[in-house]
Structures are given as C-alpha cells and as structure tokens.
Design a protein around this motif. Structure first.
Motif, short mmCIF file in Angstrom:
data_model
loop_
_atom_site.label_atom_id
_atom_site.label_comp_id
_atom_site.label_asym_id
_atom_site.label_seq_id
_atom_site.Cartn_x
_atom_site.Cartn_y
_atom_site.Cartn_z
N ILE A 19 10.28 1.86 5.06
CA ILE A 19 10.45 0.93 5.91
C ILE A 19 8.97 0.81 6.28
N PRO A 20 8.56 -0.46 5.85
CA PRO A 20 7.13 -0.92 6.08
C PRO A 20 6.60 -0.85 7.47
N SER A 21 5.44 -0.45 7.68
CA SER A 21 4.75 -0.42 9.03
C SER A 21 4.73 -1.70 9.53
N ASN A 22 3.95 -1.97 10.81
CA ASN A 22 3.82 -3.30 11.08
C ASN A 22 2.96 -4.20 10.44
N ASN A 23 1.97 -3.56 9.72
CA ASN A 23 1.17 -4.26 9.03
C ASN A 23 1.60 -4.52 7.34
N GLY A 24 2.91 -3.98 7.06
CA GLY A 24 3.38 -4.35 5.80
C GLY A 24 3.47 -3.15 4.88
N ASP A 25 2.35 -2.13 5.10
CA ASP A 25 2.31 -0.76 4.51
C ASP A 25 3.56 -0.19 4.26
N THR A 26 3.86 0.40 3.00
CA THR A 26 4.95 1.43 3.03
C THR A 26 4.10 2.63 2.63
N VAL A 27 4.11 3.71 3.46
CA VAL A 27 3.49 4.80 3.07
C VAL A 27 4.26 5.81 2.32
N LEU A 28 3.74 6.04 1.11
CA LEU A 28 4.27 6.95 0.13
C LEU A 28 4.07 8.59 0.33
N ILE A 29 2.95 8.86 0.63
CA ILE A 29 2.49 10.33 1.00
C ILE A 29 1.35 10.14 2.12
N SER A 30 1.72 10.88 3.15
CA SER A 30 0.62 11.22 4.29
C SER A 30 0.47 12.66 4.30
N ALA A 31 -0.96 12.98 4.22
CA ALA A 31 -1.35 14.14 4.53
C ALA A 31 -2.41 14.39 5.55
N LYS A 32 -1.79 15.19 6.53
CA LYS A 32 -2.78 15.33 7.92
C LYS A 32 -3.13 16.69 7.91
N SER A 33 -4.44 16.97 8.33
CA SER A 33 -5.00 18.07 8.69
C SER A 33 -5.33 18.28 10.18
N PHE A 34 -5.24 19.48 10.67
CA PHE A 34 -5.38 19.60 12.07
C PHE A 34 -6.78 20.55 12.61
N GLY A 35 -7.46 20.50 11.27
CA GLY A 35 -8.73 21.38 11.73
C GLY A 35 -9.47 21.23 10.37
N PRO A 36 -10.58 20.20 10.22
CA PRO A 36 -10.52 18.99 11.07
C PRO A 36 -9.40 18.08 11.37
N LEU A 37 -9.24 17.28 11.93
CA LEU A 37 -8.27 16.19 12.61
C LEU A 37 -8.74 15.37 11.51
N GLU A 38 -7.84 15.15 10.56
CA GLU A 38 -8.11 14.00 9.44
C GLU A 38 -6.82 13.61 8.70
N VAL A 39 -6.84 12.13 8.40
CA VAL A 39 -5.46 11.87 7.43
C VAL A 39 -5.89 11.12 6.28
N TYR A 40 -5.19 11.70 5.26
CA TYR A 40 -5.09 10.67 3.98
C TYR A 40 -4.03 10.27 3.90
N GLU A 41 -3.81 8.85 3.16
CA GLU A 41 -2.45 8.38 3.05
C GLU A 41 -2.66 7.66 1.86
N TRP A 42 -1.48 7.44 0.89
CA TRP A 42 -1.41 6.79 -0.39
C TRP A 42 -0.06 5.97 -0.16
#
Length: 110
Positions: A19-42
């Motif tokens: 389901i596309p986000s508000n800006n139309g992106d379709t997120v296929l993979i999201s990888a979040k780290s909590f130490g440090p707090l960072e996000v990668y998304e493809w």
C-alpha cells in the motif's frame, strides 16, 4: 510473534508494504537500528523507479548524512537477494519465500 517484522542482530526488518505511502512510495524493505537509531529503506517511488533512503535519527550529529537516491533495478534486486541470504542464514524460510515472490513480481513491473 508479529509476522510483519523480525529482529536480526541489531536490525528490525519490516516486510514489504504494497500500500503506497502518502508520497506514493512502495516500501519493499525497511531496516531499522536502535543503536544507533537509523533507518535504511529500499522500494519503488510513485513512478515505479527504485530508490534507497537513509535517515539518521539518533541526534543531530549526522543528520546531514540523510539521503534518498534513485537506484537501478539491478541494485534493488541485488539488495533483495542480499536480504534473502540473511533470512536464509537465520532460518527464516518464510521470509525467503516471501521475498523470492517479490523478486518475481519486480521483474514484471520494472
């Protein structure tokens, strides 16, 4: 156990959201780290162009390192293959099968 995300090492990996986000992106993979707090998304943007996003969220020391770039289909497919190997080595065959299906779909749409 939530079926939409898993933890592998320090990463919280979220399954694709078709389901596309508000800006139309379709997120296929999201990888979040909590130490440090960072996000990668493809994923795919609203024009079906593959992209990679990185956001540093820990503090303002590296906030200028945030980026979003268009990538090639091959780069996106390669990243998904990388995650498939990670899922496989961690015994998550359900995620392996899920992302192999996504690779097949991507070949049809981009």
């Amino acid at each position: 156990m939530n079926k939409d995300y898993i933890f592998i090492d320090r990463w919280n990996i979220t399954k694709a959201d078709f389901i596309p986000s508000n800006n139309g992106d379709t997120v296929l993979i999201s990888a979040k780290s909590f130490g440090p707090l960072e996000v990668y998304e493809w994923g795919l943007d609203k024009n079906q162009v593959p992209y990679k996003l990185y956001n540093w969220l820990e503090d303002d020391f590296f906030e200028n390192d945030n980026y979003r770039v268009s990538i090639t289909k091959d780069e996106l497919m390669s990243r998904i293959q990388y995650f498939i190997s990670i899922f496989e080595s961690n015994g998550r065959m359900d995620w392996v099968d899920y992302y192999k299906e996504i690779l097949e779909k991507l070949n049809c749409i981009i």
